[in-house]
Design an enzyme around this catalytic site. Sequence first.
Site, PDB file in Angstrom:
ATOM      1  N   SER A 275       0.464  -0.743   0.202  1.00 11.57           N
ATOM      2  CA  SER A 275       0.069   0.254   0.469  1.00 11.57           C
ATOM      3  C   SER A 275       0.964   1.350  -0.416  1.00 11.57           C
ATOM      4  CB  SER A 275      -0.866   0.443   1.165  1.00 11.57           C
ATOM      5  OG  SER A 275      -1.995  -0.968   0.985  1.00 11.57           O
TER       6      SER A 275
HETATM    7  N1  SAH Z   1      -0.467  -4.914   4.290  1.00  6.36           N
HETATM    8  C1  SAH Z   1       0.078  -5.312   2.987  1.00  6.36           C
HETATM    9  C2  SAH Z   1      -0.421  -5.682   1.792  1.00  6.36           C
HETATM   10  C3  SAH Z   1      -1.523  -5.891   1.459  1.00  6.36           C
HETATM   11  S1  SAH Z   1      -2.026  -6.443   0.112  1.00  6.36           S
HETATM   12  C4  SAH Z   1       1.285  -4.719   2.998  1.00  6.36           C
HETATM   13  O1  SAH Z   1       2.099  -4.237   3.869  1.00  6.36           O
HETATM   14  O2  SAH Z   1       2.546  -5.505   2.086  1.00  6.36           O
HETATM   15  C5  SAH Z   1      -3.145  -7.732  -0.195  1.00  6.36           C
HETATM   16  C6  SAH Z   1      -3.232  -9.159   0.533  1.00  6.36           C
HETATM   17  O3  SAH Z   1      -3.929  -9.698   1.292  1.00  6.36           O
HETATM   18  C7  SAH Z   1      -2.560  -9.883  -0.518  1.00  6.36           C
HETATM   19  O4  SAH Z   1      -0.907  -9.947  -0.240  1.00  6.36           O
HETATM   20  C8  SAH Z   1      -3.248 -10.801  -0.224  1.00  6.36           C
HETATM   21  O5  SAH Z   1      -2.903 -12.336  -1.100  1.00  6.36           O
HETATM   22  C9  SAH Z   1      -4.172 -11.153   0.599  1.00  6.36           C
HETATM   23  N2  SAH Z   1      -5.302 -11.475   0.820  1.00  6.36           N
HETATM   24  C10 SAH Z   1      -6.531 -11.647  -0.167  1.00  6.36           C
HETATM   25  N3  SAH Z   1      -7.488 -12.484   0.445  1.00  6.36           N
HETATM   26  C11 SAH Z   1      -7.312 -13.187   1.512  1.00  6.36           C
HETATM   27  C12 SAH Z   1      -7.637 -13.743   2.400  1.00  6.36           C
HETATM   28  N4  SAH Z   1      -8.940 -14.064   2.329  1.00  6.36           N
HETATM   29  N5  SAH Z   1      -7.564 -13.817   3.629  1.00  6.36           N
HETATM   30  C13 SAH Z   1      -5.625 -13.444   3.818  1.00  6.36           C
HETATM   31  N6  SAH Z   1      -5.424 -13.177   2.807  1.00  6.36           N
HETATM   32  C14 SAH Z   1      -5.729 -12.081   2.020  1.00  6.36           C
END
Ligand code: SAH
Length: 204
Positions: free
Chosen positions: A52
Amino acid sequence: MVERQLRGRGITDERVLAAMGSVPRERFVPPDLVARAYDDDALPIEDGQSISQPYIVAWMTELLDVRPGGRVLEIGTGTGYQAAVLAAMGASVRSIERLPALAATARERLAALGVDQAVEVVVADGSLGDPATAPHARVIVTAGAPSLPGPLLDQLDEGGRLVIPIGTVGQQQLVLVTRGGGRLTERPVGGCSFVPLIGAAGFR
Ligand code: SAH
């Protein structure tokens, strides 16, 4: 980054600003994007996901109102950067990621910075929350959900806060959900754009 992108745009919590200033963001981006680590942007990471924009990380962290020593459940570990910022706030973080390869890389990055004591990365469908460690006082979802996932609401403790993007695959509203006096209150706080939350209580 802290002065221009965060303080300059209305982030006022000094603890959040200090945490954002203390976590080396370049350690969480793919090697070819290190020169852009402090850009005012989200950046692509492995597996088609993204890290993000710094402002969004700071804003969500401020909304979550993290207490030193408090526990935080994060859904969507990604690179581990948001988790590292929460750890820098003094929180003990349980972070859930659905993609095992991303979870493994995040664990390595966090261990290299010595914050693996404060952050536990778990591979699971976080749209279902984390029943084993519920109720949760603080929940941060860093992927966009189609609607408020029932399990996360059910697992929110009295006095608890949940910060979550709700909307379509491309565009969401950031929503702050609080539980007080036995009632849930939902407050939309602004627009954002996250990759989708994929799971049983997210996008299929
Ligand atoms: N907080 C992260 C950015 C998140 S990007 C950072 O600081 O880098 C969103 C993430 O959510 C991705 O890695 C994706 O694989 C994950 N994601 C999507 N659906 C999910 C679910 N149901 N449970 C856990 N993770 C999930």
